[in-house]
Design an enzyme around this catalytic site. Structure first.
Site, PDB file in Angstrom:
ATOM      1  N   LYS A  90      38.029  49.688  48.474  1.00 50.75           N
ATOM      2  CA  LYS A  90      36.931  48.726  48.370  1.00 50.75           C
ATOM      3  C   LYS A  90      37.362  47.505  47.570  1.00 50.75           C
ATOM      4  CE  LYS A  90      32.865  46.894  48.701  1.00 50.75           C
ATOM      5  NZ  LYS A  90      31.641  47.439  48.120  1.00 50.75           N
ATOM      6  N   THR A 106      30.733  49.137  43.531  1.00 50.22           N
ATOM      7  CA  THR A 106      32.127  48.693  43.451  1.00 50.22           C
ATOM      8  C   THR A 106      32.557  48.748  41.991  1.00 50.22           C
ATOM      9  OG1 THR A 106      31.833  47.220  45.347  1.00 50.22           O
ATOM     10  CG2 THR A 106      33.729  46.814  43.916  1.00 50.22           C
ATOM     11  N   LYS A 125      31.871  39.616  39.317  1.00 49.56           N
ATOM     12  CA  LYS A 125      32.235  40.976  38.877  1.00 49.56           C
ATOM     13  C   LYS A 125      33.389  41.547  39.706  1.00 49.56           C
ATOM     14  CE  LYS A 125      29.828  44.502  40.442  1.00 49.56           C
ATOM     15  NZ  LYS A 125      30.678  45.532  41.101  1.00 49.56           N
TER      16      LYS A 125
END
Length: 297
Positions: free
Chosen positions: A171, A95, A239
Site C-alpha cells: 500500500k 495506511t 501523512k
C-alpha cells in the site's frame, strides 16, 4: 457474522453498508453523530466508542486515519479488543508504516486474536460499490476468519503472504504513485490553464492520449466542477507520503519525485487546503501564479 466497523468515513461507511447488505450483523463506531445517524438510518447499529461495541464480535474492521488511532481504538482505555470473541480477527485497513503494522500485529496476537494487515484501495466509489482492492498479509487462520468480510467489501484480495507488514509495504508503494500522479495531474492542468488552454477541452484530449492516468481521469473532474468536497483529503497525502519518505530514509533510498509531491501537499495544507479534496493541491499553483480555476456551479 457479527462485525464491528470502526470509522464510518468515506471508506468505512461503504464497507459497513456492504457488510450490512450481505446479511451480517454490523455495528458501526464513529465519534461523529451524523455518521452514526446515517448508518442507523440504513438499518445498522452504531455506537460512539469502541468499548461500546457488542460483545463476542467475530471481526473488527478498522478504518481510522493512522497507526496511532488504530492502536488507540483497539488497545487504548476504550479499546475494543475485549469485545472480540476468542479467535476473532482484526482487519487493519488504515495506511500505516510497515513497522507500525508489525508492532500492532504482535500486540494483537499476544492478546489472543488474529490480525490481517489489510489496507485497501478503490476510493469512495469502490467502497460504496463493494469493489475495493485489498492488499492483505497475515496467517492462513486470519484469512479464513476474515473471508466473509473480504467477500462483502471487495472484489480483489491480494494474498501477500503470512508476514504482517507486507500488505502495508505494498500500500505504501501504491500511495507513492497515487500522490505523485495527483500532484502531476494538478501541475499539468495548471500549466495548461496558464498557457491559455480551455480546461474542459484539455481534460478530454489528455484523457484520450498517452499522458493520461487513472488519477488524471478521476481527480481532474473534481477541479473542473469546482467541488473540493474531500473524497480523499490533501492531509491524507501529507501523512501517506510522509510514511513513504520515512521508510525510504530508513532504507537510505532516494525518492526525489515523492519528496517533491510531499512538499506540494504540505504547501496546500499550509495554504488552508488540508481538509479539501486532494485534487485541490492545484491551489498551490493558483496561489503562486494567480491562474483562474473553475468555480462550483
Amino acid at each position: 457474522m457479527k462485525v464491528g466497523v470502526i470509522g464510518l468515513g468515506t471508506m468505512g461507511m461503504g464497507a459497513a453498508l456492504n457488510l450490512l447488505n450481505k446479511g451480517h450483523a454490523v455495528t458501526g463506531c464513529d465519534l461523529r453523530a451524523e455518521s452514526r445517524d446515517a448508518f442507523t438510518a440504513a438499518g445498522g447499529a452504531a455506537v460512539d466508542s469502541p468499548d461500546a461495541l457488542p460483545a463476542d464480535l467475530q471481526a473488527v474492521v478498522v478504518f481510522v486515519v493512522n497507526a496511532a488511532q488504530t492502536e488507540q481504538v483497539l488497545l487504548g482505555e476504550q479499546g475494543c479488543l475485549p469485545r472480540l470473541a476468542k479467535g476473532g480477527v482484526v482487519l487493519c485497513c488504515a495506511t500505516v508504516a510497515p513497522e507500525s503494522a508489525r508492532a500492532l500485529g504482535r500486540k494483537i496476537e499476544d492478546a489472543g486474536f488474529l490480525m490481517l494487515d489489510s489496507p485497501v484501495s478503490g476510493g469512495a466509489v469502490g467502497a460504496r460499490a463493494g469493489t475495493m482492492t485489498v492488499m492483505a498479509s497475515g496467517s492462513e487462520a486470519a484469512f479464513a476468519r476474515a473471508q466473509p468480510v473480504l467477500e462483502a467489501i471487495s472484489t480483489r484480495v491480494w494474498r501477500l503472504g503470512a508476514d504482517i507488514g507486507v500488505g502495508s509495504t505494498v500500500k505504501m508503494v501504491n500511495q507513492l504513485l497515487a500522490g505523485v500522479h495527483i500532484a502531476t495531474a494538478a501541475e499539468a492542468l495548471a500549466l495548461g490553464i496558464r498557457a491559455g488552454a480551455e480546461p474542459e477541452t484539455l481534460f478530454k484530449v489528455i484523457s484520450e492520449s498517452a499522458g493520461s492516468s487513472w488519477m488524471w481521469q478521476n481527480r481532474v473532474p473534481h477541479i473542473l466542477a469546482g467541488d473540493d468536497t474531500p473524497l480523499s483529503a490533501v492531509n491524507i497525502f501529507v501523512k501517506d507520503l510522509g510514511i513513504v519518505l520515512d521508510q525510504a530514509r530508513a532504507l537510505t533510498f532516494p525518492l526525489p519525485l515523492a519528496a517533491a509531491a510531499h512538499q506540494l501537499f504540505l504547501a496546500a495544507a499550509a495554504n488552508g487546503q488540508g481538509g479539501k479534496d486532494d485534487a485541490f493541491v492545484i491551489r498551490v499553483w493558483q496561489a503562486l501564479t494567480g491562474i483562474p480555476l473553475p468555480e462550483k456551479a
